[in-house]
Design a protein around this motif. Structure first.
Motif, PDB file in Angstrom:
ATOM      1  N   ILE A  24     100.355  71.471   2.302  1.00  0.00           N
ATOM      2  CA  ILE A  24     101.173  72.043   1.238  1.00  0.00           C
ATOM      3  C   ILE A  24     102.260  72.914   1.840  1.00  0.00           C
ATOM      4  N   ASP A  25     101.898  73.732   2.825  1.00  0.00           N
ATOM      5  CA  ASP A  25     102.867  74.617   3.473  1.00  0.00           C
ATOM      6  C   ASP A  25     103.983  73.814   4.144  1.00  0.00           C
ATOM      7  N   ILE A  26     103.614  72.737   4.817  1.00  0.00           N
ATOM      8  CA  ILE A  26     104.609  71.899   5.491  1.00  0.00           C
ATOM      9  C   ILE A  26     105.598  71.333   4.485  1.00  0.00           C
ATOM     10  N   LEU A  27     105.087  70.841   3.379  1.00  0.00           N
ATOM     11  CA  LEU A  27     105.957  70.285   2.343  1.00  0.00           C
ATOM     12  C   LEU A  27     106.873  71.355   1.773  1.00  0.00           C
ATOM     13  N   LYS A  28     106.342  72.536   1.507  1.00  0.00           N
ATOM     14  CA  LYS A  28     107.153  73.617   0.937  1.00  0.00           C
ATOM     15  C   LYS A  28     108.279  74.023   1.880  1.00  0.00           C
TER      16      LYS A  28
ATOM     17  N   MET B 255      94.552  68.633  -1.679  1.00  0.00           N
ATOM     18  CA  MET B 255      95.474  68.638  -0.547  1.00  0.00           C
ATOM     19  C   MET B 255      95.213  69.879   0.318  1.00  0.00           C
ATOM     20  N   GLU B 256      95.170  69.713   1.628  1.00  0.00           N
ATOM     21  CA  GLU B 256      94.943  70.833   2.519  1.00  0.00           C
ATOM     22  C   GLU B 256      96.100  71.819   2.425  1.00  0.00           C
ATOM     23  N   SER B 257      95.772  73.130   2.575  1.00  0.00           N
ATOM     24  CA  SER B 257      96.796  74.159   2.426  1.00  0.00           C
ATOM     25  C   SER B 257      97.911  74.006   3.452  1.00  0.00           C
TER      26      SER B 257
ATOM     27  N   GLY C 224     100.171  67.409  12.651  1.00  0.00           N
ATOM     28  CA  GLY C 224      98.760  67.389  12.304  1.00  0.00           C
ATOM     29  C   GLY C 224      98.490  66.938  10.886  1.00  0.00           C
ATOM     30  N   ILE C 225      99.513  66.384  10.228  1.00  0.00           N
ATOM     31  CA  ILE C 225      99.300  65.840   8.888  1.00  0.00           C
ATOM     32  C   ILE C 225      98.430  64.595   8.989  1.00  0.00           C
ATOM     33  N   THR C 226      98.734  63.766   9.972  1.00  0.00           N
ATOM     34  CA  THR C 226      97.960  62.543  10.200  1.00  0.00           C
ATOM     35  C   THR C 226      97.301  62.601  11.567  1.00  0.00           C
TER      36      THR C 226
END
Length: 209
Positions: A6-10, A1-3, A145-147
């Motif tokens: 991961i940051d967006i999810l956190k 998973m791109e960092s 920018g996730i998709t």
């Protein structure tokens, strides 16, 4: 998973409540009927239409045996009454025949009127991993920018690929809530967005002071 993903999810995970619920969770059949009714309608409107349906036909057996025209009249406040009535009747027939609702996406999407999004809503209800992409999720995921697209089907596949299965439901629910609360379609509130510092679309909507 791109960092960045991961940051967006956190950030979203810490910003929004642990429990996010757009449609009240209760009886499985009634929940799935409400999800069907929610298409092109508000969640509140869908719940009201389902309550009207249930007050008149309080079991899958009664719905399965009823004429589509009667069901249409009961759910008309949710819009698209003909298609939704067919879907709800088909679902009721499956429940009566199979003595329950299928619990896998392949079987769910074989029921007329139940697509990938609706099926995943039910999987999330069951506590199973699910990527739920509606207009809010598709819009916000593209802006962040996730998709690479706001096409729902393509977004669904990209989110499934980018995130770990264990995170599917949480990223879906938080993106959805973020789209409703802050990242609106026309006027996103970038000034109070917790993701503004990493959002590639921010400049399109507001100028730096």
């Amino acid at each position: 998973m791109e960092s960045k993903s991961i940051d967006i999810l956190k950030i979203l995970d810490s910003y929004y409540p642990e429990k996010i619920e757009f449609i009240k969770k209760g009886d499985p059949f009634r929940f799935l009927c409400t999800v069907i009714l929610s298409a092109s309608s508000t969640d509140a409107g869908a719940e009201k239409a389902e309550e009207n349906l249930h007050s008149a036909l309080d079991s899958p057996e009664k719905i399965a045996a009823e004429k589509p025209e009667v069901i249409e009249e009961l759910i008309k406040s949710a819009g698209l009454k003909k298609g939704k009535a067919r879907s709800i009747k088909a679902l009721a027939e499956v429940v009566v025949r199979e003595k329950g609702i299928p619990e896998d996406i392949e079987s769910l999407t074989r029921i007329p009127g139940i697509g990938v999004k609706t099926a995943n809503c039910y999987l999330e209800y069951l506590g199973k991993p699910a990527v739920i992409v509606d207009t809010h999720v598709a819009r916000v995921a593209k802006r962040l920018g996730i998709t690479s697209t706001d096409n729902r089907d393509a977004s669904y596949l990209e989110i499934r690929r980018i995130y770990d299965e264990a995170d599917w439901s949480r990223i879906s629910m938080t993106l959805n809530l973020h789209g409703r609360k802050i990242c609106h379609a026309r006027k996103p509130e970038c000034i109070r967005c917790p993701l503004s510092s990493i959002c590639p679309s921010k400049a399109s909507f507001c100028k730096e002071s």
